[in-house]
Scaffold this motif. Structure first.
Motif, short mmCIF file in Angstrom:
data_model
loop_
_atom_site.label_atom_id
_atom_site.label_comp_id
_atom_site.label_asym_id
_atom_site.label_seq_id
_atom_site.Cartn_x
_atom_site.Cartn_y
_atom_site.Cartn_z
N LYS A 1 0.82 -1.22 0.00
CA LYS A 1 0.00 0.00 0.00
C LYS A 1 0.85 1.27 0.00
CE LYS A 1 -0.77 -0.32 4.99
NZ LYS A 1 -1.81 -0.48 6.06
N ASP A 2 2.15 1.13 0.04
CA ASP A 2 3.00 2.31 0.02
C ASP A 2 2.88 3.10 -1.28
OD1 ASP A 2 3.89 1.79 2.55
OD2 ASP A 2 5.83 0.98 1.95
N PHE A 3 2.52 2.41 -2.39
CA PHE A 3 2.36 3.16 -3.63
C PHE A 3 1.19 4.13 -3.54
CE2 PHE A 3 -0.88 0.01 -4.70
CZ PHE A 3 -1.76 0.68 -5.54
N ILE A 4 0.18 3.77 -2.78
CA ILE A 4 -0.99 4.64 -2.61
C ILE A 4 -0.59 5.89 -1.85
CG2 ILE A 4 -3.36 4.77 -1.74
CD1 ILE A 4 -3.32 1.63 -1.75
N LYS A 5 0.10 5.68 -0.75
CA LYS A 5 0.53 6.82 0.07
C LYS A 5 1.48 7.72 -0.71
CE LYS A 5 0.07 4.19 4.36
NZ LYS A 5 0.76 3.64 5.56
N ALA A 6 2.39 7.11 -1.46
CA ALA A 6 3.34 7.91 -2.24
C ALA A 6 2.62 8.72 -3.30
CB ALA A 6 4.38 6.98 -2.89
N ALA A 7 1.58 8.15 -3.90
CA ALA A 7 0.82 8.87 -4.93
C ALA A 7 0.14 10.11 -4.34
CB ALA A 7 -0.20 7.94 -5.56
N PHE A 8 -0.47 9.97 -3.18
CA PHE A 8 -1.13 11.11 -2.55
C PHE A 8 -0.12 12.16 -2.11
CE2 PHE A 8 -4.85 8.45 -2.53
CZ PHE A 8 -5.92 9.33 -2.53
N ARG A 9 1.00 11.70 -1.55
CA ARG A 9 2.03 12.67 -1.16
C ARG A 9 2.52 13.47 -2.36
NH1 ARG A 9 4.42 8.25 1.87
NH2 ARG A 9 4.06 8.50 4.12
N GLU B 1 -5.63 6.14 7.94
CA GLU B 1 -4.22 5.86 8.14
C GLU B 1 -3.35 6.91 7.46
OE1 GLU B 1 -1.05 2.36 6.87
OE2 GLU B 1 -3.12 1.79 7.35
N MET B 2 -3.74 7.29 6.24
CA MET B 2 -2.97 8.31 5.54
C MET B 2 -3.04 9.63 6.28
SD MET B 2 -3.17 7.62 1.44
CE MET B 2 -4.94 7.74 1.21
N ARG B 3 -4.23 10.02 6.71
CA ARG B 3 -4.34 11.28 7.45
C ARG B 3 -3.51 11.26 8.72
NH1 ARG B 3 -10.36 13.94 7.27
NH2 ARG B 3 -10.16 14.83 5.16
N SER B 4 -3.48 10.13 9.40
CA SER B 4 -2.72 10.04 10.65
C SER B 4 -1.23 10.21 10.39
CB SER B 4 -2.98 8.69 11.33
OG SER B 4 -2.35 7.62 10.63
N GLU B 5 -0.81 9.94 9.16
CA GLU B 5 0.59 10.10 8.77
C GLU B 5 0.86 11.44 8.11
OE1 GLU B 5 1.68 6.70 6.41
OE2 GLU B 5 0.94 5.28 7.91
N GLY B 6 -0.14 12.33 8.16
CA GLY B 6 0.04 13.67 7.60
C GLY B 6 -0.13 13.75 6.10
N ILE B 7 -0.73 12.72 5.50
CA ILE B 7 -0.94 12.70 4.05
C ILE B 7 -2.32 13.29 3.75
CG2 ILE B 7 -1.11 11.24 2.01
CD1 ILE B 7 0.66 9.20 3.54
N LYS B 8 -2.37 14.22 2.82
CA LYS B 8 -3.63 14.86 2.49
C LYS B 8 -4.53 13.93 1.68
CE LYS B 8 -5.77 18.73 0.06
NZ LYS B 8 -5.61 19.95 -0.71
N ILE B 9 -5.76 13.76 2.13
CA ILE B 9 -6.82 13.12 1.36
C ILE B 9 -8.13 13.78 1.76
CG2 ILE B 9 -6.83 11.19 3.02
CD1 ILE B 9 -8.14 9.48 0.80
N ASP B 10 -8.84 14.32 0.79
CA ASP B 10 -10.03 15.12 1.08
C ASP B 10 -11.33 14.33 1.02
OD1 ASP B 10 -8.90 17.96 1.23
OD2 ASP B 10 -8.08 17.25 -0.67
#
Length: 373
Positions: A178-186, A219-228
């Protein structure tokens, strides 16, 4: 006394004559629902290029948002290493600007319509995680960067879950988890900090899938990754899923703190071998005439069911308009709908409020607009 009553009646008729009558503008979806949510449509290459000019008046009248059906998917926009085809996407963004519409980018990362070369090195060997994510980030920087400030919201990642809530075992996931998902949003946020960022998927009315998407977003928000927001695609049938199932997902996504969008709304009125809804484009069947029963026109009985189904959905959308930011139909008219070819090629589909000639389906629009009265 009789003269006074007659005078009052006459005055009433005069006043009524100056009250605006129902006009085509009054029947505009975008105007009718402007205080509730945006009304969007997915547009195709012929429509944005001007080859199909009949779409423009419908878009101008009814839609306050547009999405590209295929123009910004990886394959069409980035078919080969170092080669980009931006002409259709440029035309799409220009159309949105001319319409004054909220422009959605769809989609930066997806397991479908992504060329095999994306996942391979020069020797045809599968890339390792680090190299694949770097290639993905370069794509996002080039594509999202080109439209910085002009595309207002991106479907960053599309369809990473199976219906049971497990992660889809795509080439993306097999290489990078799932790291590719987080990297894409970042990366999308880094490239364009002002644009809204969404996760998008079909069959989000299924609890397991919904909860998996919410857990990922949290999970992404908790890591400071923006998702609206989280997009519910809305490929539905005449009878299923139930309104209660759809409503449960609206409430759950909003309660988790994310915008809700219905991103790909259409209603399939045609039978198929397993009564399947959703949007798994690999799940197809061989042509069979018994699954193409309405070649010339839709029977009145089915037309009425279609109208009632749309009315019920829009009544639900209005009920939760404090949670929903956009309703996007997946196509402008029946003739351009992907359902003419899925899950069986060559059928005649009737899933949208506009027929194949872009004429308004009066019964459908009347029912949709009627939920506001």
């Amino acid at each position: 006394m009789q003269k006074r009553i007659s005078l009052l009646i006459l005055i009433s008729f005069v006043l009524l004559a100056f009250i605006p009558k129902s006009t085509s503008v009054d029947n505009s979806l975008k105007i009718a629902f402007k205080d509730h949510f945006l009304i969007g449509a997915a547009v195709n290459n012929r429509q944005v290029s001007g080859m199909d000019q009949a779409a423009l008046p419908v878009l101008e009248k009814h839609f306050s948002s547009i999405s590209p059906e295929n123009l910004l998917k990886w394959g069409p926009v980035h078919p080969m290493p170092g080669v980009y085809n931006f002409t259709p996407a440029d035309q799409f963004v220009e159309m949105g600007a001319q319409l004054g519409a909220f422009i959605v980018g769809h989609t930066l990362v997806w397991h479908q319509q992504t060329p095999d070369w994306v996942f391979e090195n020069d020797n045809g060997e599968l890339l390792e995680k680090k190299e694949l994510i770097a290639r993905m980030e370069d794509h996002i920087e080039t594509v999202a960067g080109r439209y910085k400030g002009r595309i207002h919201g991106w479907d960053v990642v599309n369809e990473v879950f199976f219906d049971n809530g497990q992660y889809r075992t795509s080439k993306w996931y097999n290489a990078a988890g799932k790291d590719f998902i987080k990297a894409a949003f970042r990366k999308a946020h880094q490239v364009d900090p002002e644009t809204e960022l969404y996760y998008n998927d079909y069959n989000m009315w299924k609890p397991e899938k919904r909860e998996a998407a919410i857990a990922l977003a949290r999970e992404m928000r908790s890591e400071g990754i923006k998702i609206d927001g989280i997009g519910m695609q809305g490929h539905y049938g005449l009878d299923s899923p139930s309104l209660d199932q759809i409503e449960a997902s609206i409430v759950a996504i909003a309660a988790a703190g994310f915008q809700v969008m219905f991103t790909e709304v259409d209603i399939d009125v045609l039978p198929n071998p397993v009564n399947r809804q959703g949007a798994d484009i690999d799940a197809t069947f061989e042509a069979d005439e018994k699954y193409n029963p309405y070649k010339n026109e839709l029977p009145q009985e089915i037309q009425e069911k279609l109208a009632k189904r749309y009315a019920a959905l829009f009544a639900l959308f209005v009920k939760h308009s404090d949670k929903i930011s956009r309703i996007t139909f997946w196509g402008v008219n029946d003739g351009g709908s992907w359902l003419n070819n899925w899950p069986i090629k060559g059928r005649t589909a009737y899933p949208l409020p506009f027929d194949k000639e872009y004429k308004e389906k009066e019964a459908v629009l009347k029912e949709i607009l009627g939920v506001l009265r």
